[in-house]
Design a protein around this motif. Structure first.
Motif, short mmCIF file in Angstrom:
data_model
loop_
_atom_site.label_atom_id
_atom_site.label_comp_id
_atom_site.label_asym_id
_atom_site.label_seq_id
_atom_site.Cartn_x
_atom_site.Cartn_y
_atom_site.Cartn_z
N ARG B 130 0.83 -1.21 0.00
CA ARG B 130 0.00 0.00 0.00
C ARG B 130 0.88 1.27 0.00
NH1 ARG B 130 -4.03 2.69 -1.50
NH2 ARG B 130 -4.97 4.13 -0.03
N VAL B 131 2.00 1.22 0.72
CA VAL B 131 2.92 2.36 0.73
C VAL B 131 3.42 2.63 -0.69
CG1 VAL B 131 5.22 3.11 1.45
CG2 VAL B 131 3.66 2.14 3.12
N LEU B 132 3.75 1.56 -1.41
CA LEU B 132 4.22 1.73 -2.78
C LEU B 132 3.13 2.31 -3.67
CD1 LEU B 132 6.38 -1.49 -3.20
CD2 LEU B 132 7.19 0.88 -3.22
N GLU B 133 1.88 1.85 -3.46
CA GLU B 133 0.76 2.39 -4.23
C GLU B 133 0.63 3.90 -4.01
OE1 GLU B 133 -2.01 -1.52 -3.63
OE2 GLU B 133 -2.94 0.43 -3.24
N LEU B 134 0.63 4.29 -2.71
CA LEU B 134 0.48 5.71 -2.38
C LEU B 134 1.64 6.51 -2.94
CD1 LEU B 134 -0.68 5.50 1.33
CD2 LEU B 134 -1.99 6.39 -0.57
N GLY B 139 3.32 10.65 -6.20
CA GLY B 139 4.68 11.06 -6.55
C GLY B 139 5.57 11.25 -5.33
N LEU B 140 5.37 10.40 -4.31
CA LEU B 140 6.19 10.50 -3.10
C LEU B 140 7.23 9.40 -3.12
CD1 LEU B 140 3.11 10.95 -0.82
CD2 LEU B 140 4.95 12.62 -0.93
N LYS B 141 8.39 9.70 -3.70
CA LYS B 141 9.38 8.65 -3.89
C LYS B 141 10.05 8.29 -2.57
CE LYS B 141 12.84 8.52 -6.74
NZ LYS B 141 13.82 9.15 -7.63
N ILE B 162 3.21 10.19 3.73
CA ILE B 162 2.63 8.88 3.43
C ILE B 162 1.90 8.34 4.65
CG2 ILE B 162 3.22 6.46 2.98
CD1 ILE B 162 5.35 7.47 1.03
N LYS B 163 2.50 8.52 5.83
CA LYS B 163 1.84 8.05 7.06
C LYS B 163 0.44 8.64 7.18
CE LYS B 163 4.03 8.52 11.03
NZ LYS B 163 5.08 9.11 11.89
N ALA B 164 0.34 9.94 6.91
CA ALA B 164 -0.96 10.61 7.03
C ALA B 164 -1.93 10.12 5.96
CB ALA B 164 -0.78 12.12 6.94
N LEU B 165 -1.45 10.01 4.72
CA LEU B 165 -2.32 9.56 3.63
C LEU B 165 -2.78 8.13 3.85
CD1 LEU B 165 -0.38 11.08 0.60
CD2 LEU B 165 -2.54 11.90 1.57
N ALA B 191 5.47 21.10 -5.04
CA ALA B 191 4.88 20.37 -6.16
C ALA B 191 4.04 19.20 -5.64
CB ALA B 191 5.99 19.86 -7.08
N ILE B 192 4.57 18.51 -4.62
CA ILE B 192 3.83 17.38 -4.04
C ILE B 192 2.53 17.87 -3.41
CG2 ILE B 192 3.86 15.68 -2.18
CD1 ILE B 192 6.91 15.41 -2.72
N LEU B 193 2.62 18.98 -2.69
CA LEU B 193 1.42 19.51 -2.03
C LEU B 193 0.34 19.86 -3.06
CD1 LEU B 193 2.74 21.82 0.85
CD2 LEU B 193 2.15 19.40 0.89
N LYS B 194 0.78 20.45 -4.17
CA LYS B 194 -0.20 20.82 -5.20
C LYS B 194 -0.88 19.57 -5.74
CE LYS B 194 1.26 25.37 -6.57
NZ LYS B 194 2.53 26.02 -6.97
#
Lengths: 310, 516
Positions: B130-134, B139-141, B162-165, B191-194
Motif C-alpha cells: 500500500r505504501v508503494l501504491e500511495l 509522486g512521493l518517492k 505517506i503516514k498521514a495519507l 509540487a507534491i502539495l499541489k
C-alpha cells in the motif's frame, strides 16, 4: 590440571552452566522487555526474591509446583504494576524507584521467610523431565535433555521473545515507545499502556526467574537467596544489546564461568573461594567495558513520557 | 480501523475550529480563535514564535484539549481526547520535528499504531504494498524497506506525508515543513502539495516565512500573541501587509552598505574533525574571515556546520588542520585562553550550551567572566559590581525581565538571546561565532540582534554566522560559504549568487556548475 579437565568434569560444567543460566535468562528477557519500552527496572532482584519465596512457600505448603508458578506470576504482576505506577504514571526517576523496589523485595521476602518458615528447609520442586529419545543421546542428552521444565522454558523464551518483539503489533509498539514515545503517541499508540504492559510482563518474568531458582535449581529458600543475581540480569541486557540472542550469549557466558568456579571449588582446586565467587562478577564488568562501544540503548531509555500539556 | 486504510470510507472535506480558548499557567495561548480549512486548499497559519500556532494545531490533533470552543469535522462537532481520535476522524499532522522512529523501517513506521489484518502478527507485506501504491499515486518517492536513519530529511518528510495519507487523512497539518529543507527540496515539497491538494485533500500550512505563504497558500490566517488578527485570501495581499499583521507594526529592511575590507583575522586551513558518531564530519575546511566582515555559512543542517563552530570555539578537537587568529595558531589552544585572545561564541542551543536554566539573569550574564579581576575580590565574587553591571546591560540591551534575580528559564527566547549577546560582546571580541543567533526569536528581537551584529562588524570584529535561515544569511553576510558534507563547496560575495544557485551548492553541486 589433567584431572580437572577430564571429560566428566567438562560435561559437569556445561550441564551446570545450562541449568544456572535459567534464572538469568528469565530475568534478563523480562528486563529487556521493560527497557525496550524505555523503562529501566533496577528492582529485578527484589522481584525475584519475593517470587522465589512465594513459589517456595506454596510448594512447601501444597507440594504443587503449578500453584507455585501461579503465585510467582501474581507476585510479578503486583510488583510490576507498582513499578509502572511509580515510574510511568508518576514519572519518578527510574534508577531510584528501582532501587526502592529492590529494597522492598529484599525486606519483604526476608520478613515473610522469618515469620512463615523460620528455618531453611528443602522442598521437592520441579523434577527432571527427560525428553524421550533425545535424552538417550550420549553426552548431548545428559547436558541438554535431562533438565527440569523451567530450564526448557527459559531456552524457548529466547525465540519466543524475539518473535514477539519483532513480528507482532505489540512488539512494534514496545520498540517504538522506547525509541520515540512522542512519535508513537502521535500515531495514537497509548504510550502509558504499552509501558505498563512491558514493565509488568518483565516483572512477571523476573518473578518466575526467582521461582525457577527456589523450586527448580536449589529447591530451598533463604534470606537474600539471589545474592544480586537480578543486578547481573540487568547488566546482561546491556551486554546483549537488548536482543534476545545477545542475552542468551551473555547468560551462558556468565553461567559457564559460574559453573566453572563452582566445580573448581568442588574439586578442591587451590584458589580462595572468595576469589572464585568474585570471578563471574569481575567478568561482567570486563565484558560490559568491552562491549560499551557497540552499545546503543533505546533512545528514550530512562525518560518518562509526558505529552507536555500542563 | 483496518490496516488497508479503507479507501472505501469517505474522506473528510472540511475542518472548522470555533472560538478556541486555551490557557496555560500564566499564558493565554489562544483566545477566541476561529479557523477553518477545506479540501482542495492550502490554508496558511502565520505568526511569530509564541503566537499560538502550534498550540492551536495541537488541539486540532488531540494533543491538547481546548478550554473553550468547538471543533467541527464535516460540520459535526467532535471532541478529541488523543491523537488517535483525530486520526480516526481523518486529520493528519506532520510535526516540525518528525515523529519517526529512526531504528525502524519506513514500513514499520507506517504500520505503527494500526491494527493488523493478521493480529497479533504484523502484516508488513501488505503495508509495504500500500505504501508503494500511495508513493506512486502522489509522486512521493521513498524506499519502504529503508531504515529512517538512512533517509535524507526530505525523504523523511515524504514518509510523514505517506503516514498521514495511509490513515486516509483528508486534512493534513504541516508544522513549519520547510524549516529543514534546501530551496530545491522546498520546491519539490510544493509540487507534491499541489498534487495532493488537487486530489481532494486540504492542508494547513504553519509558517513564519512570508514568501512561502504567498507561493503555496490560498488563504492565510494570522495569529499574534494568541489572538486571531484575521483571515485573508493570498490573492492581492502584499508581503508588507502580512508583516504588519504579524508584528503589529512596520519592519524596516536592514540597511546594507559596503564597507572597507580589513585584515585577515581568522584563517582556517585543512580543518578536519570527527563527529559524534565516529565519522569524519569536517573533511578539510579552508576559509578566511577578515576584520569587519561577516562570513555566512549556508547549508542544510548536519553538513558539518555544528562541528565547524565547535572546532573554532575549541569545544571539539580538530584532528587535522590549523586555525590562525591574527596569525597566531589557536588550533589546540584551551578555551579560556581563546576567550582572552578575543574569541566569543553565541551557541546554537541557547538553553543547552548558552545558559543555565535555573540560574538568574545576573548569574548567567557572568557565567563567562566571573573570574575576571573586576568581578572579584580575591577568591570572592564582587556582587556589587556584578549587580550594577547587570542592571546596565539589561537596560542597554533592553532585556525584558521582571528582576535580575529571575531565573533565565522564565524569559522569552529573544530576551535570553539578547542577554547571551550582551555577555559575549561585552569584551569587544576580535572574532565572534554566531550559530543560529535568531532561531526561535521573535521579529522584534531578531531585528535588534541583526543590528547588533552589524554594529559589531562595523567596529572591526570578524564574524562567522551560521544559520539555517538562508534569508538571514543572505541579508547579513558580506560573503557566503556553502557547506556540504563537511566541505566548503564554494564562497560567493553577497548578491553574486541567486537563492537557486546557493541551493544547488547546498545540495552538493560544485560552484562552477551551480553558477552557470
Amino acid at each position: 590440571m589433567e584431572q580437572v579437565l577430564s571429560q566428566a568434569v567438562l560435561v559437569g560444567i556445561i550441564t551446570s552452566a545450562i541449568r544456572l543460566a535459567t534464572p538469568y535468562i528469565f530475568a534478563s528477557i523480562g528486563e529487556a522487555f521493560s527497557q525496550t519500552s524505555g523503562v529501566v527496572n533496577l528492582g529485578v532482584d527484589g522481584i525475584m526474591l519475593v517470587g522465589a519465596f512465594m513459589a517456595y512457600y506454596v510448594v512447601l505448603k501444597t507440594g504443587n509446583v503449578w500453584f507455585a508458578v501461579l503465585a510467582a506470576m501474581l507476585v510479578g504482576i503486583a510488583m510490576g504494576l507498582l513499578m509502572s505506577f511509580i515510574s510511568v504514571s508518576m514519572r519518578a526517576e527510574q534508577g531510584i524507584s528501582g532501587i526502592g523496589l529492590y529494597m522492598l523485595g529484599l525486606g519483604l521476602s526476608s520478613l515473610l521467610f522469618k515469620v512463615l518458615v523460620g528455618s531453611v528447609q528443602t522442598i521437592e520442586g520441579f523434577k527432571p523431565l527427560d525428553i524421550p529419545f533425545l535424552a538417550d543421546i550420549p553426552v548431548i542428552g545428559e547436558i541438554f535433555f535431562k533438565n527440569s521444565l523451567p530450564v526448557y522454558v527459559a531456552f524457548l523464551l529466547i525465540p519466543a521473545a524475539w518473535w514477539f518483539l519483532e513480528k507482532t503489533t505489540w512488539g512494534l509498539k514496545i520498540r517504538a515507545v522506547g525509541q520515540n514515545p512522542a512519535a508513537a503517541d502521535s500515531l495514537g499508540v497509548d504510550v502509558i499502556k504499552v509501558r505498563y504492559f512491558a514493565v509488568t510482563f518483565g516483572a512477571v518474568l523476573a518473578s518466575l526467574a526467582g521461582a525457577s531458582l527456589s523450586t527448580a535449581l536449589v529447591n530451598l529458600f533463604q534470606e537474600n537467596l539471589t545474592a544480586g543475581l537480578g543486578f547481573i540480569a540487568v547488566a546482561l541486557v546491556y551486554f546483549g544489546g537488548w536482543k534476545p540472542v545477545g542475552i542468551l550469549v551473555g547468560a551462558l557466558l556468565f553461567s559457564t564461568v559460574n559453573a566453572f568456579q563452582l566445580w573448581m571449588q568442588v574439586l578442591g582446586v587451590d584458589i580462595p573461594s572468595d576469589v572464585a565467587v568474585m570471578l563471574p562478577y569481575l567478568l561482567t564488568i570486563v565484558a560490559l567495558v568491552a562491549v560499551t562501544s557497540r552499545i546503543r540503548p533505546p533512545a528514550a531509555l530512562n525518560k518518562p513520557f509526558d505529552r507536555g500539556e500542563n | 480501523m483496518s490496516n488497508s486504510s479503507s479507501p472505501a470510507q469517505a474522506r473528510i472535506t472540511s475542518v472548522e475550529m470555533r472560538n478556541i480558548v486555551k490557557r496555560f499557567p500564566g499564558v493565554l495561548a489562544n483566545y477566541n480563535v476561529n479557523f477553518d480549512v477545506k479540501a482542495g486548499e492550502v490554508h496558511a497559519l502565520l505568526g511569530e514564535n509564541g503566537a499560538g500556532k502550534s498550540t492551536l494545531m495541537r488541539q486540532l490533533y488531540g494533543l491538547y484539549k481546548p478550554d473553550e470552543g468547538q471543533i467541527l469535522v464535516d460540520g459535526k462537532e467532535l471532541v478529541f481526547n488523543s491523537p488517535a481520535d483525530a486520526i480516526r476522524s481523518g486529520i493528519g499532522m506532520i510535526h516540525q520535528h518528525f515523529m519517526l522512529v529512526p531504528t525502524l523501517t519506513v514500513t514499520e513506521n507506517v504500520a505503527l499504531g494500526l491494527s493488523s489484518t493478521r493480529e497479533p502478527m504484523l502484516d508488513l507485506d501488505l503495508v509495504e504494498k500500500r505504501v508503494l501504491e500511495l508513493s506512486k499515486l502522489y509522486g512521493l518517492k521513498v524506499d519502504p524497506t529503508a531504515y529512517i536513519w538512512q533517509l535524507s530529511v526530505g525523504e523523511q518528510q515524504r514518509v510523514e506525508i505517506i503516514k498521514a495519507l495511509y490513515r486516509n487523512a483528508g486534512i493534513i497539518i504541516l508544522d513549519e515543513p520547510t524549516a529543514v529543507l534546501t530551496p530545491q527540496e522546498v520546491n519539490d515539497l510544493f509540487a507534491i502539495l499541489k498534487k495532493i491538494t488537487a486530489q481532494g485533500h486540504g492542508f494547513i500550512f504553519i509558517s513564519h516565512k512570508l514568501h512561502e505563504v504567498m507561493a503555496i497558500c490560498d488563504r492565510v490566517t494570522v495569529l499574534r500573541d494568541g489572538q486571531m488578527i484575521g483571515t485573508r485570501s493570498t490573492e492581492g495581499i502584499t508581503r508588507d501587509d502580512l508583516v504588519k499583521m504579524m508584528v503589529g507594526r512596520d519592519v524596516k529592511p536592514l540597511p546594507l552598505q559596503d564597507h572597507p575590507e580589513g585584515e585577515v583575522r581568522i584563517k582556517v586551513a585543512g580543518l578536519r574533525a570527527m563527529g559524534d558518531r565516529d565519522a569524519e564530519t569536517l573533511r578539510g575546511v579552508d576559509l578566511e574571515i577578515r576584520s569587519g566582515e561577516i562570513l555566512g555559512i549556508a547549508g542544510v543542517s548536519g553538513n558539518g556546520q555544528r562541528e565547524l563552530a565547535q572546532c573554532l570555539t575549541g569545544l571539539r578537537r580538530a584532528s587535522a588542520g590549523t586555525i590562525l587568529l591574527d596569525g597566531e595558531d589557536i588550533t589546540h589552544m584551551p578555551l579560556l585562553q581563546r576567550m582572552s585572545a578575543g574569541q566569543a561564541y553565541i551557541p546554537e542551543e541557547r538553553m543547552q550550551d548558552g545558559a543555565i536554566r535555573e540560574f538568574s539573569v545576573q548569574e548567567n550574564l557572568f557565567l563567562r567572566d566571573h573570574s575576571a579581576p573586576e568581578n572579584t575580590h580575591g577568591i570572592f565574587l564582587n556582587f556589587k559590581r556584578m549587580e550594577q553591571r547587570t542592571r546596565e546591560v539589561v537596560k542597554e540591551y533592553s532585556v525584558k525581565t521582571p528582576t535580575i534575580e529571575t531565573p533565565i528559564k522564565n524569559l522569552s527566547g529573544g530576551n535570553i538571546q539578547k542577554l547571551i549577546l550582551a555577555r559575549e560582546l561585552s569584551r569587544q571580541p576580535k572574532f565572534l561565532i554566531a550559530a543560529q543567533p535568531t532561531r526561535g526569536v521573535d521579529i522584534g528581537a531578531t531585528e535588534y540582534i541583526h543590528q547588533k551584529l552589524l554594529e559589531q562588524r562595523d567596529s572591526g570584529t570578524a564574524i562567522l554566522l551560521i544559520s539555517e535561515d538562508l534569508d538571514e544569511t543572505r541579508s547579513l553576510s558580506d560573503r557566503i560559504a556553502v557547506m556540504f558534507e563537511g566541505k566548503i563547496v564554494g564562497i560567493v560575495k553577497r548578491n553574486q549568487a541567486t537563492v537557486e544557485q546557493i541551493g544547488l551548492m547546498m545540495a552538493g553541486v560544485s560552484m562552477a556548475e551551480a553558477m552557470k
